[in-house]
Design an enzyme around this catalytic site. Structure first.
Site: not given
Length: 203
Positions: A10, A90
């Protein structure tokens, strides 16, 4: 079958600019982050050919989904066909999520002992272990073995570990891999190619 995986992180977030560890928390992409994703997506578009021959998979966290949305718009892929997979999330840093290194060190000084700048994340109270992350990412790689073309959108630390697994690296070497947000990676034939906006064609 010569499988190709393009692995993207990202774009920059507000927490990134503040030096705060996000883990499974979220913060918005900055304007810089949006530009990073667009630039990566434009390079990706030049590499993939027909976007309908690809499967796009994203972490379900907001910063990854927003990045995926930008990527899909750039390459001409229906965002409604994107698959979300929790295994690309994550690394969970538990009680350290949302804190800076200084705040963590002040509150948990003993947890920095016998650690280093690369592996201390895994000392987080109520956080995720390295082996747990390796396990879920290994399962993900196994689950896509029959897919020829994959575009995956994930995160910094998770992306490091995923590339480490793919290349057969030891933990200490995997955790030192690059996590810049203005590059992405091609994984194919157990080899990893770094791709940036000024990359040279390697075909």
């Amino acid at each position: 079958m010569n499988q190709i995986i393009y692995l993207l992180r990202h774009g920059e977030t507000e927490f990134n600019t503040q030096g705060r560890y996000q883990g499974v928390l979220d913060s918005s992409l900055t304007d810089v982050g949006i530009d990073q994703v667009r630039q990566n997506a434009n390079v990706l578009k030049s590499l993939i050919g027909n976007p309908h021959e690809w499967k796009v998979v994203s972490s379900p966290l907001g910063r990854a989904l927003k990045s995926t949305e930008i990527i899909c718009d750039a390459i001409g892929y229906d965002v409604n066909k994107v698959e979300q997979d929790n295994r690309l999330t994550e690394v969970d840093v538990g009680h350290w999520a949302g804190l800076t290194t200084r705040e963590i060190e002040k509150s948990w000084p003993s947890l920095f002992k016998n650690s280093d700048v690369y592996n201390w994340y895994f000392n987080a109270p109520n956080g995720e272990s390295y082996d747990a992350v390796v396990n879920r990412l290994t399962h993900w790689l196994e689950s896509i073995q029959q897919e020829q073309n994959i575009i995956a959108v994930s995160h910094g630390l998770t992306g490091r570990i995923l590339r480490g697994i793919y290349a057969g690296l030891e933990k200490e070497n995997a955790l030192k891999l690059e996590v810049a947000q203005d590059v992405f990676f091609k994984l194919s034939n157990k080899t990893i190619h770094r791709i940036s906006i000024d990359f040279d064609d390697f075909y």
